[in-house]
Design a protein around this motif. Structure first.
Motif, PDB file in Angstrom:
ATOM      1  N   ARG A  74       0.830  -1.202   0.000  1.00 21.95           N
ATOM      2  CA  ARG A  74       0.000   0.000   0.000  1.00 21.95           C
ATOM      3  C   ARG A  74       0.866   1.256   0.000  1.00 21.95           C
ATOM      4  N   TYR A  75       1.957   1.228   0.786  1.00 23.38           N
ATOM      5  CA  TYR A  75       2.836   2.397   0.915  1.00 23.38           C
ATOM      6  C   TYR A  75       4.290   1.941   0.801  1.00 23.38           C
ATOM      7  N   LEU A  76       5.007   2.598  -0.091  1.00 22.13           N
ATOM      8  CA  LEU A  76       6.426   2.323  -0.301  1.00 22.13           C
ATOM      9  C   LEU A  76       7.237   3.547   0.094  1.00 22.13           C
ATOM     10  N   ALA A  77       8.316   3.343   0.815  1.00 25.14           N
ATOM     11  CA  ALA A  77       9.200   4.447   1.202  1.00 25.14           C
ATOM     12  C   ALA A  77      10.577   4.252   0.569  1.00 25.14           C
ATOM     13  N   ILE A  78      11.136   5.351   0.095  1.00 24.46           N
ATOM     14  CA  ILE A  78      12.474   5.358  -0.488  1.00 24.46           C
ATOM     15  C   ILE A  78      13.362   6.243   0.379  1.00 24.46           C
ATOM     16  N   VAL A  79      14.428   5.678   0.919  1.00 19.61           N
ATOM     17  CA  VAL A  79      15.383   6.445   1.713  1.00 19.61           C
ATOM     18  C   VAL A  79      16.687   6.535   0.931  1.00 19.61           C
ATOM     19  N   VAL A  80      17.195   7.743   0.777  1.00 16.67           N
ATOM     20  CA  VAL A  80      18.412   7.962  -0.003  1.00 16.67           C
ATOM     21  C   VAL A  80      19.430   8.705   0.855  1.00 16.67           C
ATOM     22  N   GLU A  81      20.661   8.294   0.803  1.00 15.86           N
ATOM     23  CA  GLU A  81      21.743   9.007   1.488  1.00 15.86           C
ATOM     24  C   GLU A  81      21.803  10.432   0.939  1.00 15.86           C
ATOM     25  N   SER A  82      21.951  11.413   1.821  1.00 19.45           N
ATOM     26  CA  SER A  82      21.764  12.822   1.456  1.00 19.45           C
ATOM     27  C   SER A  82      22.656  13.277   0.316  1.00 19.45           C
ATOM     28  N   GLU A  83      23.889  12.801   0.260  1.00 25.67           N
ATOM     29  CA  GLU A  83      24.792  13.218  -0.806  1.00 25.67           C
ATOM     30  C   GLU A  83      24.305  12.693  -2.150  1.00 25.67           C
ATOM     31  N   GLU A  84      23.831  11.445  -2.177  1.00 28.44           N
ATOM     32  CA  GLU A  84      23.325  10.868  -3.418  1.00 28.44           C
ATOM     33  C   GLU A  84      21.961  11.451  -3.790  1.00 28.44           C
ATOM     34  N   ALA A  85      21.239  11.975  -2.791  1.00 29.56           N
ATOM     35  CA  ALA A  85      19.916  12.533  -3.049  1.00 29.56           C
ATOM     36  C   ALA A  85      19.983  13.764  -3.953  1.00 29.56           C
ATOM     37  N   LYS A  86      21.151  14.343  -4.109  1.00 28.67           N
ATOM     38  CA  LYS A  86      21.316  15.500  -4.985  1.00 28.67           C
ATOM     39  C   LYS A  86      21.205  15.118  -6.463  1.00 28.67           C
ATOM     40  N   ASN A  87      21.299  13.838  -6.750  1.00 25.61           N
ATOM     41  CA  ASN A  87      21.198  13.361  -8.129  1.00 25.61           C
ATOM     42  C   ASN A  87      19.721  13.237  -8.511  1.00 25.61           C
ATOM     43  N   THR A  88      19.118  14.360  -8.855  1.00 22.61           N
ATOM     44  CA  THR A  88      17.678  14.380  -9.133  1.00 22.61           C
ATOM     45  C   THR A  88      17.306  13.563 -10.370  1.00 22.61           C
ATOM     46  N   THR A  89      18.242  13.414 -11.302  1.00 22.60           N
ATOM     47  CA  THR A  89      17.960  12.618 -12.495  1.00 22.60           C
ATOM     48  C   THR A  89      17.667  11.172 -12.116  1.00 22.60           C
ATOM     49  N   LYS A  90      18.480  10.629 -11.226  1.00 20.66           N
ATOM     50  CA  LYS A  90      18.272   9.258 -10.771  1.00 20.66           C
ATOM     51  C   LYS A  90      16.977   9.134  -9.967  1.00 20.66           C
ATOM     52  N   ILE A  91      16.696  10.129  -9.141  1.00 28.57           N
ATOM     53  CA  ILE A  91      15.474  10.104  -8.330  1.00 28.57           C
ATOM     54  C   ILE A  91      14.245  10.077  -9.225  1.00 28.57           C
ATOM     55  N   LYS A  92      14.234  10.949 -10.239  1.00 31.22           N
ATOM     56  CA  LYS A  92      13.088  11.003 -11.145  1.00 31.22           C
ATOM     57  C   LYS A  92      12.944   9.723 -11.954  1.00 31.22           C
ATOM     58  N   GLN A  93      14.083   9.140 -12.323  1.00 32.52           N
ATOM     59  CA  GLN A  93      14.019   7.883 -13.054  1.00 32.52           C
ATOM     60  C   GLN A  93      13.450   6.773 -12.171  1.00 32.52           C
ATOM     61  N   LEU A  94      13.858   6.757 -10.904  1.00 31.03           N
ATOM     62  CA  LEU A  94      13.345   5.767  -9.961  1.00 31.03           C
ATOM     63  C   LEU A  94      11.841   5.928  -9.771  1.00 31.03           C
ATOM     64  N   LEU A  95      11.385   7.162  -9.642  1.00 26.29           N
ATOM     65  CA  LEU A  95       9.950   7.414  -9.502  1.00 26.29           C
ATOM     66  C   LEU A  95       9.184   6.992 -10.757  1.00 26.29           C
ATOM     67  N   SER A  96       9.792   7.188 -11.911  1.00 26.49           N
ATOM     68  CA  SER A  96       9.170   6.775 -13.161  1.00 26.49           C
ATOM     69  C   SER A  96       9.030   5.255 -13.214  1.00 26.49           C
ATOM     70  N   TRP A  97      10.064   4.560 -12.756  1.00 30.03           N
ATOM     71  CA  TRP A  97       9.999   3.096 -12.703  1.00 30.03           C
ATOM     72  C   TRP A  97       8.862   2.632 -11.803  1.00 30.03           C
ATOM     73  N   LEU A  98       8.777   3.238 -10.619  1.00 29.64           N
ATOM     74  CA  LEU A  98       7.749   2.841  -9.653  1.00 29.64           C
ATOM     75  C   LEU A  98       6.350   3.106 -10.211  1.00 29.64           C
ATOM     76  N   SER A  99       6.217   4.210 -10.926  1.00 31.36           N
ATOM     77  CA  SER A  99       4.934   4.529 -11.537  1.00 31.36           C
ATOM     78  C   SER A  99       4.561   3.489 -12.589  1.00 31.36           C
ATOM     79  N   SER A 100       5.526   3.088 -13.404  1.00 28.89           N
ATOM     80  CA  SER A 100       5.256   2.086 -14.446  1.00 28.89           C
ATOM     81  C   SER A 100       4.951   0.725 -13.846  1.00 28.89           C
ATOM     82  N   ILE A 101       5.532   0.433 -12.674  1.00 26.68           N
ATOM     83  CA  ILE A 101       5.260  -0.833 -11.996  1.00 26.68           C
ATOM     84  C   ILE A 101       3.842  -0.847 -11.443  1.00 26.68           C
ATOM     85  N   GLY A 102       3.352   0.344 -11.058  1.00 25.16           N
ATOM     86  CA  GLY A 102       1.996   0.441 -10.535  1.00 25.16           C
ATOM     87  C   GLY A 102       1.911   0.804  -9.069  1.00 25.16           C
TER      88      GLY A 102
END
Length: 220
Positions: A74-102
């Motif tokens: 029902r609820y998924l949480a993503i935790v990212v190390e703060s330094e890597e969290a600056k990579n917004t391209t990867k974050i958006k790609q991950l969110l896109s994957w999750l959206s396509s998964i459903g």
């Protein structure tokens, strides 16, 4: 006995001890490497098998990973190390994957609030700023009353509120929850995904698939 014989008699034992010490260190080092070689081979083999599996999942070669059962998630949480969290391209790609998964509901978190600042614009549609309105917050009152509702709203305001996640995916170097509020992961399945830079679609699918096949006991 002349002087040269006396010098030889004094120096030879220390030289022998030094040579013996070197031989001992070399022998111990050799056996240490010999013992760790099978472990290294096993780790390498495990890594290669995982990478092959992720590739096969991403390529659609394994049918069982194609139709994920998301009833439990029902609820998924993503935790990212703060330094890597600056990579917004990867974050958006991950969110896109999750959206396509459903996946319907995703919570993003990092200790320093980098994600909130960097992708806030993209997530505004899923945020609820209504805690800033009305009298329940306790602003502009002569005698503020701090209720349980106020605590919940305050936690939501700083990203610590919301429902408890069923599954927590951790991206970072450490095998821990990287500061994600402990009181929200009492029954949460936690999976360490490695570095965000090397994230794989197949790894995300496998983590969700494995979770869907687990049975959790919550007690009576």
């Amino acid at each position: 006995m002349d002087l040269s014989d006396e010098i030889a008699r004094v120096l030879i034992p220390p030289l022998q001890r030094v040579q013996s010490s070197k031989i001992l260190r070399f022998t111990l080092g050799f056996f240490w490497c010999l013992l760790h070689l099978p472990v290294s081979i096993v780790h390498l083999g495990s890594y290669l098998i995982k990478q092959l599996l992720y590739y096969m999942i991403s390529s659609g070669l394994l049918q069982k990973y194609q139709n994920l059962q998301l009833d439990k998630l029902r609820y998924l949480a993503i935790v990212v190390e703060s330094e890597e969290a600056k990579n917004t391209t990867k974050i958006k790609q991950l969110l896109s994957w999750l959206s396509s998964i459903g996946v319907k509901y995703v919570t993003l978190y990092d200790m320093e609030g980098v994600l909130k600042k960097s992708v806030e614009t993209d997530l505004k549609s899923s945020e609820n700023p209504s805690y800033l309105e009305g009298d329940s917050v306790g602003y502009n009152k002569m005698e503020p009353v701090f209720t349980e509702t106020d605590v919940t709203n305050a936690l939501k305001a700083v990203g610590h509120g919301g429902p408890d996640p069923d599954l927590l995916l951790v991206y970072g170097p450490a095998r821990c929850h990287l500061g994600f509020p402990a009181w929200r992961i009492r029954y949460t399945e936690i999976v360490h995904m490695g570095s965000l830079r090397s994230m794989k679609y197949g790894a995300v699918v496998k983590a969700i698939y494995d979770f869907s096949k687990k049975h959790q006991n919550y007690g009576s």
